[in-house]
Every structure is written in structure tokens, then in C-alpha cells.
Enzyme design. Structure first.
Site, PDB file in Angstrom:
ATOM      1  N   THR A 503       3.574   1.670 -11.181  1.00 51.82           N
ATOM      2  CA  THR A 503       2.191   2.121 -11.002  1.00 51.82           C
ATOM      3  C   THR A 503       1.901   3.247 -12.004  1.00 51.82           C
ATOM      4  OG1 THR A 503       2.191   1.533  -8.698  1.00 51.82           O
ATOM      5  CG2 THR A 503       0.765   3.363  -9.309  1.00 51.82           C
ATOM      6  N   ARG A 531      -2.224  -7.781   1.043  1.00 49.54           N
ATOM      7  CA  ARG A 531      -1.598  -6.448   1.213  1.00 49.54           C
ATOM      8  C   ARG A 531      -2.198  -5.427   0.249  1.00 49.54           C
ATOM      9  NH1 ARG A 531       1.245  -2.640  -2.221  1.00 49.54           N
ATOM     10  NH2 ARG A 531       2.673  -1.470  -0.909  1.00 49.54           N
ATOM     11  N   GLY A 533      -1.579  -1.359  -0.942  1.00 49.39           N
ATOM     12  CA  GLY A 533      -0.671  -0.206  -0.850  1.00 49.39           C
ATOM     13  C   GLY A 533      -1.427   1.112  -0.805  1.00 49.39           C
ATOM     14  N   ASP A 534      -0.740   2.147  -1.191  1.00 48.90           N
ATOM     15  CA  ASP A 534      -1.324   3.496  -1.123  1.00 48.90           C
ATOM     16  C   ASP A 534      -2.235   3.812  -2.311  1.00 48.90           C
ATOM     17  OD1 ASP A 534       0.981   3.374  -2.792  1.00 48.90           O
ATOM     18  OD2 ASP A 534       0.984   5.565  -2.870  1.00 48.90           O
ATOM     19  N   THR A 554       3.240   7.356  -6.535  1.00 47.11           N
ATOM     20  CA  THR A 554       3.798   6.037  -6.817  1.00 47.11           C
ATOM     21  C   THR A 554       5.046   5.846  -5.967  1.00 47.11           C
ATOM     22  OG1 THR A 554       4.813   4.635  -8.491  1.00 47.11           O
ATOM     23  CG2 THR A 554       5.035   7.003  -8.831  1.00 47.11           C
ATOM     24  N   GLY A 555       5.206   4.636  -5.476  1.00 51.38           N
ATOM     25  CA  GLY A 555       6.396   4.381  -4.660  1.00 51.38           C
ATOM     26  C   GLY A 555       6.096   3.354  -3.601  1.00 51.38           C
ATOM     27  N   SER A 556       6.924   3.323  -2.589  1.00 52.97           N
ATOM     28  CA  SER A 556       6.743   2.333  -1.521  1.00 52.97           C
ATOM     29  C   SER A 556       5.517   2.740  -0.707  1.00 52.97           C
ATOM     30  CB  SER A 556       7.997   2.259  -0.654  1.00 52.97           C
ATOM     31  OG  SER A 556       8.448   3.562  -0.337  1.00 52.97           O
ATOM     32  N   GLY A 557       4.397   2.086  -1.044  1.00 57.58           N
ATOM     33  CA  GLY A 557       3.083   2.549  -0.615  1.00 57.58           C
ATOM     34  C   GLY A 557       2.919   2.722   0.879  1.00 57.58           C
TER      35      GLY A 557
HETATM   36  N1  ASP Z   1       2.537   2.549  -4.613  1.00 61.18           N
HETATM   37  C1  ASP Z   1       2.307   1.236  -5.094  1.00 61.18           C
HETATM   38  C2  ASP Z   1       2.039   0.328  -3.919  1.00 61.18           C
HETATM   39  O1  ASP Z   1       2.620   0.476  -2.891  1.00 61.18           O
HETATM   40  C3  ASP Z   1       3.441   0.704  -5.863  1.00 61.18           C
HETATM   41  C4  ASP Z   1       3.978   1.604  -6.935  1.00 61.18           C
HETATM   42  O2  ASP Z   1       3.751   2.791  -6.897  1.00 61.18           O
HETATM   43  O3  ASP Z   1       4.648   1.120  -7.816  1.00 61.18           O
HETATM   44  O4  ASP Z   1       1.262  -0.574  -4.077  1.00 61.18           O
END
Ligand code: ASP
Length: 641
Positions: A503, A531, A533-534, A554-557
């Protein structure tokens, strides 16, 4: 000096009473010196103007400007110490005026002396000398001298003040009633009794809303002018504009025309004036040292033009920002930008030097794009959008071109943007044809009453807005397709050792002190059922609020959503008083504690970025005014704060 325990109000009242009941007391003590012919006619027309001098040797050109304004006629010099020196300088050395008449006040009673008052009323130009401004305040405040000075200026006649004679001209003034305060003392206790700020003295239209100071850079007075402004604005009505501080160097004089345009005359090449914007110095805590993350200061030099009382400066010599913290001031970047290109499980050994270089080049290009906007005085909002657009076009990152694939093998893009100045925000989720989803998020913010649009409706809105449309194949890259196929084979999120997420996001502070944040993503590989995400969720993946912080995550949203990550960082700063860096780390720790991983970038109101990360790496970079771009990838590289 006032005796301690003797209130000033009482003092003035008593003095007033004495004048009334006993005329004998009205006989003030003063010295009087005359050079020239007091009865001669004023040779030329008189016009208005203020000459604001910093207290050093007088620039003769500026004095001639002043004498010209006074029709080369009768100059009255007021002072409360020494003798006829300035009169001699004016009449004998500079010459060209009809008379120079000096009154040296020895007490307050002199301010009622008919002879002084008559001379002041007749004066073509009045010059207030240096010395101790507390005497001027004590001797003249609430007297006819005050009224005559106001009337003189209002009638379009020129007034000059140097050093103490300038220090008392503003709407609020530092009276030095208990001695001259130093910057470090004023910063340590800005609301303390030693910082003697007073109002209700002169009422000069061109200095309305202004506090002046002198001997400025020579005596290192920037810190105390900040403290003057903080105290002068305590209790100032909210509907009034912020006050300004005007500090004049010893080696400068600011000549202000009746229309408010001011120009510098300097006796040294770097002599000038400093204009402090009091916006950040309002409503501060009345206890403890001066705390303000970002105070704007503009330099007025020989080539500049300042407009008073608005404080606009054309052609400034510099525009700087200072932070006041813990009793000290330090220069902070005028603008600042930080970006990320995703966090994840990154293995040094798996990232070839070429790929490493390619990622850094991508980050640098985004920094450059955003930095260019900020360097030209553009907004934080434009800068974050510009940086994110570059990353959206870069196939290495999981946003725009290069986005990951959904379970159905499509690219569905999410993005958001937030303006910390207005708290307006826009977001889109699951869009499929807009080349720059961040622009679509901005269009939602600017052209709809909504914050988020999703799916086909958002795609349609994008067309209506005339944003650049691309065939969905534009977003596809072979690398992402392979990642998708690997995921399909395993029916789980592929763990790309070099690049799990990707991201992109940016946070920025602009020269006007505004914060903004933006984030853009393709989401997670193999996402399904629409779906989201964040990244497009305001408060989770993106947040910005002036004076606090701007964040892009960024990360596991799913975990960032549950922890309201972006907003949490700002709230920790605002409500718990954590430093930005502490807040970034604590938020990531909270996400880690519930099983999430990733990172975030944050920008403080002082332009210092912070990074939080619980992964092995995060593509990231920063650039601030006057600095060089810096990038980092792995967690253990510098650039964490
Ligand atoms: N945060 C993003 C999501 O969950 C993914 C990412 O940050 O790479 O969609």
C-alpha cells in the site's frame, strides 16, 4: 520604578487626583533644548508615516525620509534620559530642518506641562528616543501626551521611535516595568509577572494588533517576542485576528507609509525586521514554559515590502518556522513530507540490489513530486496527492498500477485523503477504472456531501467527474498475477518474501502549517466479497488534523480498523500528551497485541515525521524544506523517527 505593593491603577488615579487638587504638583520637571528657529514656517507640506527604528546608529537616509514627511519643519524629540544629543545630530549633522526641539522628561507631572503640550501640538514630526520604555509608560500613559501623540498620527503627521521609543508604539507593548527580560526568561515563564505586557496606551492604526520589539537579532530577542505575543493575546477575543510581533534589528529602520506599506532602511547588509505570526501563540496554557509546535516568522529585508497592519510581506528574505518547547526555541522545517510504500515481511537476502534500488528510486520520485508542490508554497493536500499519484503509477507498489488481485482475479482499488485544516475527507473502495484512485477520493471530498463511495457507483462518479479512466488491464502486472496464481494454488494469501503488502501513503505539513494525509491500495491478495481494508477508512488507514498529526497506515487492515489506528495516533498526541513517535509506536503495539502487523507514518504539527512498524520492513521516505530526500526499507535502518 513603581514601588512594590503600589498598584499601577492606584498610582495613576492618585497622580490624576494630585493634578486636580493641587496645580503646584503639575509643574513637572524636564529639560528643554532648542536648535533652530521655532517660529519659522514649515518649508514643505507635511504627510504621515511611521519610522520604526531598531535602536542602533541611525540610518541617515531613513531620517531624511522622516524629515521629508515632516515638511523639513519642526521636529520635537521626546525622551526620558540624557540630553540634547539627538537634537544636535538632527539639526547640525543631518540638517535640512527648521528646528529640533528636545524635551527630556524627568517625571509624570511634566506630561501636563503646557509648554511641552503646546510644542507637541505644533510639531511637524515627533521623534521618540531610546532609553527605558517603562518611563514612557509611567510618565505618559493616560496623560495628554498620549492623546497628542495619537492625534498627531491621526492627523497625518509623521512619528518616529527608536529602541524604547519603538517598543511602546504597538497596540500591546512590553513595558519592561520590572527590568528588561531576556528570551530564555520569557520563554520559561511567558505568563509570569516579569513579562510585563500592557495595553491601553497608544492607538496607532498601522500598529493595530502588533507588539513591537527592538535590538532584535543583536540581543537574540525572538524567544521573548514569542512570549510577548503569547501574553498579549491571552484573553483576546476569538473573533479578532491573531496578533503580530514586529522585531526590528539595531541595524534597520522600517519606514511605513500612511497606506501601511513599509520598507527597510539598513545600516548593515543583513539589517531587517522580523514578523512573527501570532496564530500559534493564542490560547496557550498559562502555566509552564512556552509550548508551541510551529510559529511562523517572516524576514523583512531591504528588498521586501511589508503591509501593516495585516503583516503581509512581499519578497521576504526568509520564511521560517520555529518550535517553542521546554523553554527553548528551535527552527523546524517550513514544510515536510513523509511517504510509505507498504510494510511487510522483507528479507534482505531476497531483495536484489537492483530491486532495492528500484524501490528507492520509486520512493524518491514520489518525494520529489510532493516536495515540489510544498517547495512552491503548495498545500499539504496537493502534496500528498502528488506523491501518492506517483506511487500509484509505479508497478512496484500495491496501488493503482501494480495492485494485487482479488479472489476473482480483478483489481479493486481503495483510497482516501484527508485535509487536516478543514477535517474534510474523501474515500473510495473497490474502484476498477480510475487511474489515480487518490484523485477520486479527493473528488468525493470536494464534490459530494459524502465521505466514502464504493463499487460501481464510485466508478460512475469518477466518469462524471472527468477523471482519467483506464482499462482494468492497466493495473495488471505480471508479478502481481504470479502472486495471485500462487495464492490461488494455495487458497491463501501468498507470502511474498520481499513484499507482502505494498500500500502507498503520504503525510505532509505545508508552509502554512496545514497537515494532510492520503493512502491508496489494491488491498490484500485474494480479497473477496467486496472486502474493504483500512486504507479508505478515515480514522483507521488515514487521518489528519491540524495542530495534531497526519497519519497513513499500511498492514493487515482488519486490525488497523479495529484499533482506529490513524486516529489513535492523533488522539494519543492530543489527549495523552505522548510524543508523535511514542504515539506511533504505541498504536502499532496495540495492533500487534490483537494479532495485526504493519506500519504507519505520521507527521507532527512541527513537521517532524514519525514511523511505527512491527514488521521486518516498510518502504518509506522523508523530505523536508532545505533537506535532502531520505529513504529506508528495512526496520533496522535509520529513519524510524
Ligand atoms: N492495509 C491494506 C489493506 O488492508 C493493505 C496494505 O497496507 O498493504 O487493505
Amino acid at each position: 520604578m513603581l514601588k512594590s505593593g503600589f498598584s499601577k491603577g492606584l498610582f495613576s488615579a492618585l497622580i490624576g487626583l494630585l493634578f486636580v487638587v493641587s496645580p503646584a504638583f503639575a509643574k513637572g520637571r524636564y529639560s528643554h533644548y532648542v536648535l533652530g528657529d521655532l517660529s519659522a514656517a514649515t518649508p514643505a507640506p507635511v504627510s504621515g508615516g511611521l519610522l520604526l527604528m531598531g535602536g542602533g546608529d541611525r540610518n541617515h537616509e531613513s531620517m531624511r525620509w522622516f524629515f521629508g514627511k515632516a515638511g523639513r519643519g519642526h521636529i520635537v524629540i521626546l525622551r526620558a534620559s540624557l540630553g540634547p544629543e539627538i537634537g544636535k545630530e538632527f539639526y547640525n549633522e543631518l540638517g535640512g530642518i527648521t528646528s529640533a526641539e528636545t524635551f527630556v522628561f524627568k517625571d509624570r507631572a511634566a506630561a501636563a506641562d503646557p509648554k511641552i503640550l503646546a510644542s507637541l501640538k505644533r510639531a511637524d514630526g515627533i521623534f521618540i528616543a531610546g532609553g527605558d520604555q517603562s518611563r514612557y509608560v509611567r510618565y505618559w500613559k493616560g496623560t495628554e501626551v498620549e492623546d497628542i501623540l495619537n492625534a498627531h498620527v491621526a492627523a497625518g503627521k509623521p512619528l518616529a521611535g527608536t529602541s524604547a521609543g519603538l517598543a511602546m508604539l504597538g497596540e500591546q507593548l512590553y513595558s519592561a516595568a520590572v527590568g528588561s527580560i531576556k528570551s530564555d526568561e520569557a520563554l520559561a515563564d511567558p505568563f509570569g509577572a516579569e513579562n510585563t505586557i500592557e495595553g491601553d496606551f497608544l492607538n496607532l492604526a498601522l500598529l493595530k494588533g502588533i507588539v513591537t520589539d527592538t535590538h532584535f537579532k543583536e540581543r537574540n530577542r525572538l524567544g521573548r517576542l514569542f512570549a510577548f505575543l503569547a501574553k498579549a493575546q491571552a484573553g483576546r477575543a476569538a473573533d479578532l485576528p491573531p496578533m503580530l510581533g514586529l522585531g526590528v534589528d539595531e541595524s534597520a529602520a522600517l519606514a511605513v507609509e500612511p497606506d501601511g506599506t513599509g520598507r527597510i532602511y539598513a545600516t548593515a547588509p543583513d539589517g531587517g525586521a522580523w514578523l512573527v505570526d501570532g496564530t500559534a501563540l493564542r490560547g496557550l496554557s498559562p502555566t509552564g514554559p512556552l509550548e508551541a509546535p510551529r510559529i511562523r516568522v517572516v524576514g523583512i529585508g531591504a528588498g521586501s515590502v511589508v503591509h501593516l497592519p495585516s503583516g503581509e510581506v512581499e519578497n521576504p528574505v526568509f520564511t521560517r518556522a520555529y518550535a517553542a518547547h521546554g523553554g527553548k526555541i528551535s527552527e523546524v522545517p517550513l514544510w515536510s513530507l513523509a511517504i510509505h510504500g507498504g510494510a511487510g515481511v522483507m528479507d534482505r537476502n531476497a531483495l536484489s540490489p537492483e530491486k532495492d534500488a528500484a524501490y528507492r528510486a520509486g520512493l524518491n520520485a514520489a518525494l520529489q513530486a510532493g516536495g515540489e508542490v510544498l517547495g512552491k508554497g503548495g498545500t499539504a493536500l496537493d502534496a500528498v496527492a502528488a506523491a501518492v499519484r506517483v506511487l500509484e503509477d509505479n508497478p512496484l507498489f500495491n496501488a493503482g498500477r501494480g495492485a494485487v488481485f482479488t479472489a476473482e482475479g480483478r483489481n479493486e482499488l481503495d483510497s482516501s485523503i484527508m485535509d487536516g485544516r478543514t477535517l474534510k475527507a474523501g474515500a473510495v473502495a473497490g474502484v476498477t477504472r480510475t487511474r489515480h484512485p487518490v484523485d477520486l477520493a479527493r473528488a468525493v471530498m470536494e464534490h459530494t456531501p459524502h465521505v466514502m463511495l464504493a463499487g460501481p457507483g464510485a466508478d460512475r462518479f469518477s466518469v462524471e467527474q472527468g477523471l482519467e479512466q483506464v482499462d482494468p488491464s492497466w493495473f495488471r502486472t505480471d508479478q502481481r498475477w504470479k502472486q495471485y496464481e500462487a495464492w490461488k494454488a494455495r487458497q491463501q494469501a501468498a507470502v511474498d518474501p520481499t513484499h507482502l503488502f505494498g500500500t502507498v501513503g503520504a503525510v505532509a505539513l505545508d508552509a502554512a502549517g496545514n497537515l494532510a494525509a492520503a493512502t491508496s491500495t489494491g488491498g490484500m491478495v485474494g480479497k473477496r466479497w467486496g472486502r474493504v481494508g483500512d486504507s479508505p477508512i478515515i480514522g483507521a488507514g488515514t487521518y489528519a488534523r491540524n495542530g495534531q498529526c497526519a497519519v497513513s497506515a499500511t498492514g493487515s487492515g482488519e486490525y488497523f480498523i479495529r484499533e482506529s489506528a490513524a486516529r489513535q495516533v492523533c488522539d494519543r498526541v492530543a489527549w495523552r500528551g505522548e510524543s508523535l513517535s511514542e504515539a506511533a509506536k504505541a498504536t502499532i503495539a496495540a495492533i500487534g497485541a490483537i494479532g495485526g502487523e504493519g506500519g504507519l507514518i505520521a507527521m507532527g504539527a512541527d513537521g517532524r515525521p514519525a514511523f511505527g512498524l512491527n514488521d521486518l520492513g516498510m518502504y518509506r521516505g522523508r523530505l523536508a524544506a532545505g533537506g535532502a530526500p531520505e529513504t529506508a526499507i528495512f526496520a533496522d535502518e535509520a529513519l524510524m523517527d
